[in-house]
Each structure stands twice: as structure tokens, then as C-alpha cells.
Scaffold this motif. Structure first.
Motif, PDB file in Angstrom:
ATOM      1  N   PHE A  31      73.433  -2.221  27.994  1.00 52.83           N
ATOM      2  CA  PHE A  31      73.009  -3.032  26.638  1.00 52.83           C
ATOM      3  C   PHE A  31      73.734  -2.765  25.434  1.00 52.83           C
ATOM      4  O   PHE A  31      73.337  -1.131  24.946  1.00 52.83           O
ATOM      5  CB  PHE A  31      72.069  -3.476  26.594  1.00 52.83           C
ATOM      6  N   VAL A  32      74.392  -3.095  24.974  1.00 49.34           N
ATOM      7  CA  VAL A  32      74.501  -2.628  23.401  1.00 49.34           C
ATOM      8  C   VAL A  32      74.277  -3.365  22.297  1.00 49.34           C
ATOM      9  O   VAL A  32      73.828  -4.082  22.227  1.00 49.34           O
ATOM     10  CB  VAL A  32      75.951  -2.342  23.536  1.00 49.34           C
ATOM     11  N   LEU A  33      73.220  -2.637  21.061  1.00 48.90           N
ATOM     12  CA  LEU A  33      72.893  -3.395  19.762  1.00 48.90           C
ATOM     13  C   LEU A  33      73.937  -2.855  18.805  1.00 48.90           C
ATOM     14  O   LEU A  33      73.312  -1.722  18.401  1.00 48.90           O
ATOM     15  CB  LEU A  33      71.426  -3.113  20.100  1.00 48.90           C
ATOM     16  N   HIS A  34      73.988  -4.193  18.786  1.00 47.44           N
ATOM     17  CA  HIS A  34      75.074  -3.963  17.074  1.00 47.44           C
ATOM     18  C   HIS A  34      74.183  -3.901  16.131  1.00 47.44           C
ATOM     19  O   HIS A  34      73.133  -5.256  15.903  1.00 47.44           O
ATOM     20  CB  HIS A  34      76.047  -5.205  17.082  1.00 47.44           C
ATOM     21  N   VAL A  35      73.619  -3.584  15.443  1.00 46.54           N
ATOM     22  CA  VAL A  35      72.546  -2.956  13.886  1.00 46.54           C
ATOM     23  C   VAL A  35      73.329  -3.080  12.618  1.00 46.54           C
ATOM     24  O   VAL A  35      73.893  -2.425  12.466  1.00 46.54           O
ATOM     25  CB  VAL A  35      71.862  -1.823  13.993  1.00 46.54           C
ATOM     26  N   TYR A  61      79.490  -4.781  29.717  1.00 45.23           N
ATOM     27  CA  TYR A  61      78.662  -4.568  29.369  1.00 45.23           C
ATOM     28  C   TYR A  61      77.988  -5.823  28.674  1.00 45.23           C
ATOM     29  O   TYR A  61      78.257  -6.499  28.385  1.00 45.23           O
ATOM     30  CB  TYR A  61      78.531  -4.033  27.394  1.00 45.23           C
ATOM     31  N   ARG A  62      76.271  -6.123  28.485  1.00 40.42           N
ATOM     32  CA  ARG A  62      76.135  -6.778  27.134  1.00 40.42           C
ATOM     33  C   ARG A  62      75.815  -6.337  26.293  1.00 40.42           C
ATOM     34  O   ARG A  62      75.569  -5.213  25.922  1.00 40.42           O
ATOM     35  CB  ARG A  62      74.423  -7.282  27.875  1.00 40.42           C
ATOM     36  N   SER A  63      75.536  -7.192  25.020  1.00 40.41           N
ATOM     37  CA  SER A  63      74.892  -6.857  23.343  1.00 40.41           C
ATOM     38  C   SER A  63      74.595  -8.639  22.731  1.00 40.41           C
ATOM     39  O   SER A  63      74.265  -9.129  23.624  1.00 40.41           O
ATOM     40  CB  SER A  63      76.918  -7.203  23.611  1.00 40.41           C
ATOM     41  N   SER A  64      73.538  -7.928  22.050  1.00 41.79           N
ATOM     42  CA  SER A  64      73.093  -8.325  20.815  1.00 41.79           C
ATOM     43  C   SER A  64      73.596  -8.087  20.045  1.00 41.79           C
ATOM     44  O   SER A  64      73.735  -6.806  19.750  1.00 41.79           O
ATOM     45  CB  SER A  64      71.410  -9.201  20.784  1.00 41.79           C
ATOM     46  N   CYS A  65      72.923  -8.880  18.382  1.00 35.84           N
ATOM     47  CA  CYS A  65      72.940  -8.240  17.366  1.00 35.84           C
ATOM     48  C   CYS A  65      71.600  -8.053  16.453  1.00 35.84           C
ATOM     49  O   CYS A  65      71.445  -9.413  16.430  1.00 35.84           O
ATOM     50  CB  CYS A  65      74.375  -9.436  16.383  1.00 35.84           C
ATOM     51  N   ALA A  66      71.479  -7.083  16.054  1.00 39.62           N
ATOM     52  CA  ALA A  66      69.881  -7.179  15.330  1.00 39.62           C
ATOM     53  C   ALA A  66      70.819  -7.090  13.625  1.00 39.62           C
ATOM     54  O   ALA A  66      71.413  -6.138  12.961  1.00 39.62           O
ATOM     55  CB  ALA A  66      68.997  -5.907  15.886  1.00 39.62           C
ATOM     56  N   TYR A  67      69.598  -8.547  12.935  1.00 40.06           N
ATOM     57  CA  TYR A  67      70.309  -8.328  11.456  1.00 40.06           C
ATOM     58  C   TYR A  67      68.900  -7.579  10.488  1.00 40.06           C
ATOM     59  O   TYR A  67      67.735  -8.690  10.920  1.00 40.06           O
ATOM     60  CB  TYR A  67      70.621  -9.535  11.323  1.00 40.06           C
ATOM     61  N   SER A  92      66.875 -11.718  14.327  1.00 35.66           N
ATOM     62  CA  SER A  92      66.334 -10.972  13.253  1.00 35.66           C
ATOM     63  C   SER A  92      65.282  -9.706  12.929  1.00 35.66           C
ATOM     64  O   SER A  92      64.070 -10.310  13.872  1.00 35.66           O
ATOM     65  CB  SER A  92      65.768 -12.475  12.902  1.00 35.66           C
ATOM     66  N   VAL A  93      65.579  -9.847  11.844  1.00 31.47           N
ATOM     67  CA  VAL A  93      64.174  -8.298  11.629  1.00 31.47           C
ATOM     68  C   VAL A  93      64.086  -7.920  10.186  1.00 31.47           C
ATOM     69  O   VAL A  93      64.855  -8.164   9.429  1.00 31.47           O
ATOM     70  CB  VAL A  93      65.058  -6.868  11.770  1.00 31.47           C
ATOM     71  N   VAL A  94      62.997  -8.611   9.218  1.00 31.91           N
ATOM     72  CA  VAL A  94      62.769  -9.122   8.224  1.00 31.91           C
ATOM     73  C   VAL A  94      62.838  -7.163   7.662  1.00 31.91           C
ATOM     74  O   VAL A  94      61.797  -6.559   8.016  1.00 31.91           O
ATOM     75  CB  VAL A  94      61.434  -9.329   7.711  1.00 31.91           C
ATOM     76  N   ASP A  95      63.478  -6.813   6.031  1.00 33.01           N
ATOM     77  CA  ASP A  95      63.371  -5.847   5.957  1.00 33.01           C
ATOM     78  C   ASP A  95      63.017  -6.016   4.913  1.00 33.01           C
ATOM     79  O   ASP A  95      63.537  -6.549   3.588  1.00 33.01           O
ATOM     80  CB  ASP A  95      64.527  -5.553   5.806  1.00 33.01           C
ATOM     81  N   SER A  96      62.003  -5.101   4.441  1.00 30.83           N
ATOM     82  CA  SER A  96      61.084  -4.973   2.932  1.00 30.83           C
ATOM     83  C   SER A  96      61.264  -4.476   2.024  1.00 30.83           C
ATOM     84  O   SER A  96      61.202  -3.776   1.490  1.00 30.83           O
ATOM     85  CB  SER A  96      59.780  -4.887   3.368  1.00 30.83           C
ATOM     86  N   GLY A  97      63.023  -3.517   2.208  1.00 27.03           N
ATOM     87  CA  GLY A  97      63.644  -2.219   1.334  1.00 27.03           C
ATOM     88  C   GLY A  97      63.026  -1.131   1.085  1.00 27.03           C
ATOM     89  O   GLY A  97      62.919  -0.776   3.032  1.00 27.03           O
ATOM     90  N   ALA A  98      63.438  -0.325   1.049  1.00 23.96           N
ATOM     91  CA  ALA A  98      63.344   1.383   1.334  1.00 23.96           C
ATOM     92  C   ALA A  98      61.977   2.289   1.889  1.00 23.96           C
ATOM     93  O   ALA A  98      61.990   3.022   2.377  1.00 23.96           O
ATOM     94  CB  ALA A  98      64.310   1.869   0.298  1.00 23.96           C
TER      95      ALA A  98
END
Length: 404
Positions: A31-35, A61-67, A92-98
Motif C-alpha cells: 500500500f502506497v499513501l500519497h500525502v 500496488y494499492r494507493s490512496s491520497c491523504a490530504y 481527509s485529515v484536518v490540519d490546524s496549522g504548524a
């Protein structure tokens, strides 16, 4: 004149801050995770990232995209739709900043749930996150260096972070020779970097309308040469220089119209420039375009005015759609376009060369037709996405010690 109307941004939706999964640990393919970290509608790399998963199963390969994205960012909804259209899963991964300390745990959970074997980063932040997540979940690290175009202090800091991180990555893919030269200058070992240029799906980007048909669909009513520009409205794209060149062409009696698709921090200043030069009937800023193919098919010529780039997908798209190209000699472009054969190249920032190139193509329809045919063949021969993904899969094989 009547300006065409395009679909804009989608309505914002509420997004979960936890990725969901239906991973089946027994699946044999690694599994490949594109990030990717993104705000707004993203950019050129999205075309590569979101189109990759559907090509990988046949290559083993299998793959998904994590944003990673801000919680209230409306652009992620459009990216979800693009992912669905491309046959890719977007996590979907919520990113609250640095200072968001939860990101490592969230991404480690995704990696564990999907039994990720390869983390494939696509920007400076995910380069750093890959190292941190690997402390919790063992996996190989691959990244694609799409290019560093901004010269702000913040961009320089991010670049410094990547310079540190890439020394610990199993492989770094450069999308153009100048980026590979940069990696070499950073001291990235030759065994841990490779050049795989951008490419596009030549079936998806195939001309389906004549220019007249495309203009009818856009309700575009204009005479003379129609130029198209596409990209983020940021200083490094040089749209102010393109608008100035169009103004000069108009003052010399060259019948030309410019349509620019994109959004960004320079929108206000570009609007002011258009008004100041009296070009409201000659230049239109269309905003973000979810699908630029109709515009490219309506245009007589596509112009890339960039000061800094990697190898921009939009030039590949224009060439595949048989739209002649004028471009600055930036980064990987001279390797793609032989001036006088596949399009016209001009020196970066040279106003007179840009004006002359526009005038030359306005006056020579036969040259435009010749460039269109040669450009399409160039893309089919050297920049087909399926061939690119075969090279990427070989990188995965290498880092997993498969196929030796």
C-alpha cells in the motif's frame, strides 16, 4: 465583448477530523499513501497525485491520497470531487496549522489501518511528517520534489526543512532536470534520487472540439488571436508581464484577446493593471477553473509567462490538446519544447520577445497548425502518464527491494 462563464468554487462542507478506512490487512499488494498539504484548490501536483492510484494496481500496488487541509477550507470539497472523478480515494485529515500536535498520531493511525508500506510525500511539510510518522509505523519514505518557486522567507524556511529531511528519505523523485540539479547541490546521493518528469493522461487530454465549437460552448464572442493563461495568480507566474505584452500588442494594432484562469494573491493588482492599461475589453480574469480543457481548446495559443517553475502540467495539457505554446525558457521547458518545432520559447522576463512571439503566431496560422501537430506527438512519445507510472512503480520496487 461577451466573456465566457466558468464554474467556480464548490459550496463548503463540514469535514471530519478523523480519516475513515476500510483496509483489509490481508491484501497482497503493498500500500502506497500519497500525502499532500493543501489550501484552496491546490495546484499542478494534484493532477499527478490524484491520477496516480488508478494506474498502480496493474503495476502491483494499492494507493490512496491523504490530504491535510484547514477545517474551514472550501477547496477540499472540489478536490474530493476531482479525486472521485479520477477514481482515487481521498482521505481527509484536518490540519490546524504548524502547532497541530495531533497530526502525527492521525497519520500514524491511517498508516497502521492501511498497512502502509510506502509513504509518498509531495511537499515540505509532509516530508517532515513522514520522518515523524515513521517513528510510530515502519515504512519506506519516497517524495516527489515538484519544485520550489516562491522566494518568500516562509518558503525559504520550508525549503530548508526539506533539505534536512530528504537526506533520510529512501528516494526523492525530481520532476525536472533543474530540480535534480538542486538535489545534487544539497548533497542528496545519486542512489537516493531520480528524474521522472511530469506527464499527463493523453486519453483524457485529447482534443474533442474545434476551436470554434469550444468558443460556442463558452459563449466566447471575439475576433483576432485568443491567448490563454492558466495558473495560480502569484508573482512567480509573471501574469503581469503577459498582460503588459498584450497591451503592447494592442497598441501596435495586433488583434488579440487574453483569458487568464486562476486565483491567488495577485488578483487585485492584476485587475488594477488591466483597468490602468485600458484592456477591459481585451483581458479577462476568469477565476479558478475546475477543468481548463474547454478553455485550452478554445484558445489559439497558450502562453506560459512564468519566472520560476518545475515542469508545469498545464503546458503538457495544452500541447496534448493541440494548442500551440509560447513559453519562457524556465526549468524543464527547454527539454520539453524545441523552439520552432513544438512551440516558441522566449527568455524569462523579456518583454519584447513575448510581444514578438505573439505577433508572429497571430500572423502565421500555418505555423500554429504545425506546432499543434508536433506538440501532440511530443507528448504521446515522451510524456504519457502510463509510462511515467511505470517508472514510479520501479522506484517503489527498488525501495522495497522488489524486482531485483
Amino acid at each position: 465583448m461577451n466573456w465566457p462563464k466558468f464554474a467556480g468554487a464548490q459550496t463548503p462542507v463540514m469535514l471530519n477530523d478523523q480519516p475513515d478506512t476500510d483496509e483489509r490487512p490481508g491484501d497482497a499488494q503493498p500500500f502506497v499513501l500519497h500525502v499532500r498539504t493543501v489550501t484552496g484548490f491546490g495546484g499542478g501536483p494534484e493532477k499527478t497525485i490524484l491520477n496516480s492510484p488508478r494506474h498502480l494496481p496493474v503495476l502491483g500496488y494499492r494507493s490512496s491520497c491523504a490530504y491535510l487541509h484547514p477545517a474551514d477550507d472550501p477547496g477540499i470539497d472540489l478536490l474530493r470531487q476531482k479525486a472521485e472523478d479520477a477514481g482515487a480515494e481521498l482521505i481527509s485529515v484536518v490540519d490546524s496549522g504548524a502547532l497541530d500536535t495531533s497530526l502525527v498520531a492521525k497519520l500514524a493511525a491511517v498508516c497502521q489501518q492501511r498497512n502502509v508500506k510506502i509513504w509518498h510525500a509531495h511537499d515540505d511539510k509532509t516530508n517532515l511528517l513522514g520522518l515523524l510518522v515513521r517513528r510510530r509505523w515502519p515504512m519506506k519514505l519516497v517524495t516527489t520534489a515538484h519544485g520550489w518557486v516562491s522566494k518568500s522567507w516562509k518558503a525559504s524556511l520550508h525549503q530548508t526543512v526539506s533539505r534536512f529531511c530528504l537526506r533520510f528519505y529512501d528516494m526523492t523523485i525530481a520532476v525536472s532536470p533543474d530540480i535534480d540539479d538542486c538535489l545534487q547541490a544539497w548533497g542528496i546521493d545519486q542512489k537516493r534520487r531520480c528524474l521522472i518528469e511530469n506527464a499527463i493522461d493523453t486519453d483524457a487530454f485529447r482534443r474533442r472540439f474545434t476551436r470554434e465549437e469550444a468558443r460556442d460552448k463558452l459563449n466566447l464572442r471575439t475576433s483576432g488571436l485568443v491567448l490563454a493563461g492558466l495558473g495560480r495568480l502569484e508573482p512567480e507566474k509573471g501574469f503581469d508581464r503577459l498582460i503588459a505584452a498584450v497591451g503592447d500588442c494592442v497598441s501596435r494594432g495586433i488583434a488579440v484577446t487574453l483569458l487568464i484562469g486562476g486565483d491567488g494573491s495577485e488578483l487585485g493588482s492584476l485587475r488594477n493593471q488591466v483597468a490602468r492599461l485600458g484592456l477591459a475589453d481585451r483581458v479577462s480574469l476568469l477565476g479558478h477553473l475546475s477543468d481548463p480543457r474547454l478553455l485550452l481548446q478554445a484558445a489559439d495559443v497558450f502562453v506560459l509567462s512564468s519566472l520560476r517553475e518545475g515542469l508545469p502540467n498545464v503546458v503538457l495539457e495544452a500541447m496534448a490538446l493541440e494548442t500551440p505554446v509560447i513559453s519562457t525558457r524556465v526549468a524543464g521547458i527547454p527539454r520539453l519544447i524545441e523552439s520552432g518545432e513544438h512551440g516558441l520559447l522566449i527568455d524569462i522576463g523579456d518583454h519584447q520577445q513575448m510581444v514578438a512571439a505573439i505577433g508572429q503566431l497571430e500572423a502565421d496560422k500555418e505555423m500554429r497548425q504545425l506546432f499543434a501537430l508536433h506538440a501532440r506527438k511530443r507528448i504521446e512519445d515522451r510524456y504519457d502518464f502510463k509510462k511515467r507510472m511505470q517508472k514510479v512503480a520501479s522506484v517503489y520496487d527498488q525501495v522495497l527491494s522488489r524486482g531485483d
